[in-house]
Scaffold this motif. Structure first.
Motif, PDB file in Angstrom:
ATOM      1  N   CYS A 111       2.292   8.318  -8.950  1.00  0.00           N
ATOM      2  CA  CYS A 111       1.693   9.320  -8.077  1.00  0.00           C
ATOM      3  C   CYS A 111       1.060  10.404  -8.935  1.00  0.00           C
ATOM      4  CB  CYS A 111       2.758   9.935  -7.159  1.00  0.00           C
ATOM      5  SG  CYS A 111       3.337   8.768  -5.912  1.00  0.00           S
ATOM      6  N   ASP A 138       0.858  -1.198   0.000  1.00  0.00           N
ATOM      7  CA  ASP A 138       0.000   0.000   0.000  1.00  0.00           C
ATOM      8  C   ASP A 138       0.881   1.230   0.000  1.00  0.00           C
ATOM      9  OD1 ASP A 138      -2.313  -1.525   0.070  1.00  0.00           O
ATOM     10  OD2 ASP A 138      -2.326  -1.614   2.249  1.00  0.00           O
ATOM     11  N   TYR A 198       2.811   4.888  -0.982  1.00  0.00           N
ATOM     12  CA  TYR A 198       2.372   6.262  -0.756  1.00  0.00           C
ATOM     13  C   TYR A 198       3.136   7.186  -1.691  1.00  0.00           C
ATOM     14  CZ  TYR A 198       6.766   6.862   1.719  1.00  0.00           C
ATOM     15  OH  TYR A 198       8.099   6.942   2.022  1.00  0.00           O
ATOM     16  N   CYS A 199       2.653   8.397  -1.815  1.00  0.00           N
ATOM     17  CA  CYS A 199       3.303   9.415  -2.644  1.00  0.00           C
ATOM     18  C   CYS A 199       3.894  10.468  -1.727  1.00  0.00           C
ATOM     19  CB  CYS A 199       2.296  10.057  -3.590  1.00  0.00           C
ATOM     20  SG  CYS A 199       1.611   8.914  -4.793  1.00  0.00           S
ATOM     21  N   THR A 254      -1.872   5.964  -8.025  1.00  0.00           N
ATOM     22  CA  THR A 254      -2.744   5.481  -9.092  1.00  0.00           C
ATOM     23  C   THR A 254      -2.134   4.187  -9.601  1.00  0.00           C
ATOM     24  OG1 THR A 254      -3.237   7.759  -9.709  1.00  0.00           O
ATOM     25  CG2 THR A 254      -3.764   6.076 -11.315  1.00  0.00           C
ATOM     26  N   ALA A 270      -0.233  12.984  -2.743  1.00  0.00           N
ATOM     27  CA  ALA A 270      -1.249  12.573  -3.726  1.00  0.00           C
ATOM     28  C   ALA A 270      -1.561  11.095  -3.546  1.00  0.00           C
ATOM     29  CB  ALA A 270      -0.737  12.824  -5.141  1.00  0.00           C
ATOM     30  N   ASP A 271      -2.718  10.715  -4.008  1.00  0.00           N
ATOM     31  CA  ASP A 271      -3.086   9.302  -3.951  1.00  0.00           C
ATOM     32  C   ASP A 271      -2.356   8.533  -5.044  1.00  0.00           C
ATOM     33  OD1 ASP A 271      -4.862   9.575  -1.830  1.00  0.00           O
ATOM     34  OD2 ASP A 271      -6.547  10.032  -3.173  1.00  0.00           O
TER      35      ASP A 271
END
Length: 187
Positions: free
Chosen positions: A172, A133, A135-136, A143, A140-141
């Motif tokens: 990201c 999982d 992260y950026c 993609t 940002a979420d």
């Protein structure tokens, strides 16, 4: 005028006659079909259409990019110009995709693709950090998608590709950078 000298007009007439004969001989030596083929090779090629291009996968380039190579599988040469249009897609149709914003890297120049000729673009992105999982760093979420849709200038639709390593496209945000298409020399 000195004895044995020819008038200038007769030299000019002979030069014109020689040129006319030479062009007639050359015209007779080149069959009309060959002349037409030569004209076709000099005529500008039409833009490449999606249905005449083939791309099997996106080759991973380092940790932050993909090289996308396309082949002209059509019946005649075509011209590929500019940068690709890109979108992320899930399973199913390339028409169901999420367009990406493409930041253009480099100046495009038209690429003449003969039948069997190849061209490539390199797409880079801001990678997702961490494991599973991810992260950026920007907040940002991430993609993630199993395939990428590549569109071509002056053509409708696109080709849906998967990464060559069997993974997924993870980036990201929704912005990528892309070089213009460039011809790939034959091996």
């Amino acid at each position: 005028m000195s004895p044995g000298a020819e008038p200038r007009t007769s030299r000019a007439c002979r030069a014109l006659l020689a040129a006319a004969l030479a062009s007639g001989v050359l015209a007779a030596a080149v069959p009309p079909a060959a002349a037409a083929d030569g004209a076709a090779l000099r005529a500008p090629a039409q833009p490449c259409r999606t249905d005449q291009l083939v791309a099997n996968s996106a080759e991973r380039v380092g940790a932050t990019g993909w090289r996308i190579t396309v082949v002209n599988d059509g019946p005649r040469p075509c011209t590929l110009g500019s940068h690709p249009r890109l979108a992320l897609a899930g399973q199913g149709s390339p028409d169901r995709n999420r367009p990406l914003t493409v930041t253009l890297q480099g100046r495009p120049q038209p690429v003449l693709l003969p039948v069997g000729g190849t061209a490539a673009t390199v797409v880079t992105f801001t990678p997702v950090l961490g494991e599973a999982d991810g992260y950026c760093a920007s907040g940002a979420d991430p993609t993630v998608a199993p395939s990428l849709v590549v569109g071509f200038p002056n053509s409708r639709g696109g080709l849906q590709l998967a990464p060559d390593d069997g993974g997924e496209f993870a980036l990201c945000g929704g912005t990528v950078r892309a070089t213009p298409f460039r011809a790939v020399p034959a091996n």
